[in-house]
Design an enzyme around this catalytic site. Structure first.
Site, short mmCIF file in Angstrom:
data_model
loop_
_atom_site.label_atom_id
_atom_site.label_comp_id
_atom_site.label_asym_id
_atom_site.label_seq_id
_atom_site.Cartn_x
_atom_site.Cartn_y
_atom_site.Cartn_z
N ARG A 242 53.60 31.55 32.52
CA ARG A 242 52.40 31.08 32.98
C ARG A 242 52.81 30.34 34.29
NH1 ARG A 242 50.00 34.37 30.91
NH2 ARG A 242 48.58 34.29 29.20
N GLU A 271 45.17 32.30 39.93
CA GLU A 271 45.06 33.53 40.08
C GLU A 271 43.65 34.02 40.15
OE1 GLU A 271 47.00 35.10 36.74
OE2 GLU A 271 49.03 33.95 37.22
N HIS A 290 50.21 39.47 38.26
CA HIS A 290 50.11 39.21 36.81
C HIS A 290 49.90 40.60 36.07
CE1 HIS A 290 48.68 36.29 33.51
NE2 HIS A 290 49.50 37.36 33.02
C1 DGY Z 1 48.96 37.78 27.98
O1 DGY Z 1 48.60 38.47 26.98
O2 DGY Z 1 48.83 36.50 27.60
C2 DGY Z 1 49.44 38.25 29.13
O3 DGY Z 1 49.59 37.30 30.18
C3 DGY Z 1 48.59 39.32 29.76
O4 DGY Z 1 49.26 40.02 30.66
#
Ligand code: DGY
Length: 328
Positions: A242, A271, A290
């Site tokens: 993250r 984002e 992402h």
């Molecule tokens: C999640 O599933 O949390 C991922 O970041 C999505 O790509």
């Protein structure tokens, strides 16, 4: 069975939408899209179940959903959800662990390869007609195989990355988490291959530092200037967890000072990445939008698991993957 009201707040594949529609009343409305916002707002007070991702389900939103029984996230990460409020109201939170591990590990490895071998930069050189002579040392990359990988965070995805590194690329793997992982039980193939290591020792030894941290109050801004300062000079930093776990100003400073050779980033504090972010165009940053889990197969598997979770919860059955909101 009583038909309940479901609000789908991000697109679902048709086959999964059909499963929901067969059993319940379904509204599809993405609150990020202006034209769908009014429909989202009208459906929210009547919703028994929500399903979607990438939108903050915060205290204010939950206060407008008095009938809510379950939120089913099409993601493994739960940082978009007001965990305490969900817990206080006994609203189930479901998510999608397990089905995306290998795909996210592939993405992280793509960033390792791209940053060390300068794949995007050199591909652009060809595309832009600048390949006019044999490339010289100034454009050489660095080997990946045999280098030391340091993982900050060692859940299922971290372990999938470690398997690729150790078994595929002969890389020594160090990992740091709050407590050592029981590899005999969770990942026997990594026994003797992935070593629990104190954080500062990992940072001092790793050629690649890969962050795979979930976002919570305890991990926000965790990767700050002190972490970059402790890294080996010339290390490459990859973030597949993250964005807000990293102080982006400190990351930029580490790139500018030369402490970091390069960075590969699939996630950002904000984002989509704002136009004005220096990370967007920095010559030694490989940014991705992402895409960790973004393959046809895996996004479908995530949608299917999230749909199953929601249907089971609304039927009074135990969903396949419930996040423990009490642990937040
Ligand atoms: C999640 O599933 O949390 C991922 O970041 C999505 O790509």
């Amino acid at each position: 069975m009583t038909r309940k009201n479901i609000l789908v707040f991000r697109e679902l594949p048709d086959d999964q939408l059909a499963r929901l529609q067969a059993a319940h009343e379904v509204t599809v409305a993405n609150p990020r899209i202006d034209a769908q916002r009014a429909s989202f707002d009208a459906a929210l007070p009547l919703a028994h179940g929500l399903i979607g991702s990438s939108f903050p389900i915060d205290d204010a939103l939950l206060a407008r959903a008095p009938l809510l029984e379950v939120v089913s996230s099409v993601s493994v990460g739960v940082d978009n959800y007001a965990l305490a409020a969900l817990h206080a109201r006994d609203i189930l939170l479901c998510h999608t662990p397990g089905v995306l591990d290998e795909t996210v590990a592939d993405t992280v490895f793509a960033l390792l390869m791209a940053t060390s071998r300068r794949v995007v930069e050199l591909s652009n050189l060809v595309r832009e007609g600048r390949w006019t002579k044999n490339i010289g040392e100034d454009l050489f990359g660095f080997d990946v195989h045999g280098k030391t990988l340091g993982l900050l965070g060692f859940g299922r995805i971290g372990q999938a990355i470690a398997r690729r590194a150790s078994l595929g690329f002969g890389m020594p793997v160090l990992y740091h988490t709050r407590r050592p992982v029981d590899l005999a039980a969770q990942a026997p193939e990594l026994q003797g291959r992935a070593l629990f290591t104190a954080r500062d020792e990992l940072l001092a030894r790793a050629d690649f530092v890969v962050a795979m941290l979930p976002l919570s109050d305890s991990t926000r801004d965790m990767i700050d200037a002190s972490v970059f300062d402790a890294m080996k000079s010339g290390a490459i930093f990859i973030n597949g967890g993250r964005g807000a776990t990293v102080r982006e100003d400190a990351l930029l400073a580490a790139l500018e000072s030369g402490r970091l050779r390069a960075a590969g980033l699939d996630v950002f504090a904000t984002e989509p990445l704002p136009d004005e972010s220096p990370l967007r165009t920095h010559p030694r940053v490989t940014p991705l939008p992402h895409i960790g889990s973004a393959t046809h197969e895996t996004r479908h598997a995530m949608a299917e698991l999230a749909t199953t979770n929601l249907l089971r919860a609304l039927a009074g059955e135990r969903p396949l993957a419930v996040y423990d909101t009490a642990s937040a």
